[in-house]
Design a protein around this motif. Structure first.
Motif: not given
Length: 164
Positions: A114-116, A64-68
């Protein structure tokens, strides 16, 4: 005999209530549990002092913070440097959520986010740059089947207390 780390049914009910509603007050806890406010406060204080309850903060979802992207990384360490030194260095990498000294093929197991996938490579590169880290083996988590939980363990501990 009862050990210092044992909990009883009231402790388990209190922990479950706090897990479900972490912002609940002591007075409301006492009302729902059917015990005195002082009893609830004393139990909370004892559980915290013994380290059973380690905090009352929010459970944050990294996705939810952008670290899927989540991965588990097994590290092989240079033994001369030591685990504590490596752990201090890993603590400086915000995407390292946990690090545990382990037995087996590696020396330390880390949970990182990590984000990606490309961003994961950057995080791994920063982990490998930590003094004392020789190699990393990474496993990417595809889906969470059982989220982090402790309530079943709390219930088990309360139901299997050692008897005097």
């Amino acid at each position: 005999m009862t050990t210092e780390s044992s909990i009883d049914a009231l402790d388990a009910r209190l922990i479950a209530l706090l897990e479900d509603e972490p912002r609940i007050g002591v007075l409301e806890c006492s009302r729902r549990l059917g015990v005195a406010r002082g009893t609830v406060q004393a139990r909370m204080d004892k559980l915290a002092a013994r380290g059973v309850i380690r905090g009352y903060g929010p459970h944050v979802d990294p996705a939810s913070l952008g670290y899927p992207v989540m991965a588990f990384v097994t590290l092989e360490l240079r033994q001369a440097v030591g685990h504590d030194s490596v752990a201090r260095n890993l603590a400086r990498v915000p995407e390292v959520l946990e690090a545990h000294t382990v037995t087996g093929t590696g020396d330390m197991l880390c949970r990182i986010v990590a984000r990606t996938n490309a961003g994961l490579q950057g995080v791994i590169d920063r982990v490998l740059a930590c003094e004392g880290v020789l190699r990393a083996s990474t496993v990417i988590a595809l889906a969470e089947q059982i989220p982090h939980r402790t309530l079943p363990l709390v219930t088990e501990a309360a139901n299997h207390r050692p008897h005097p």
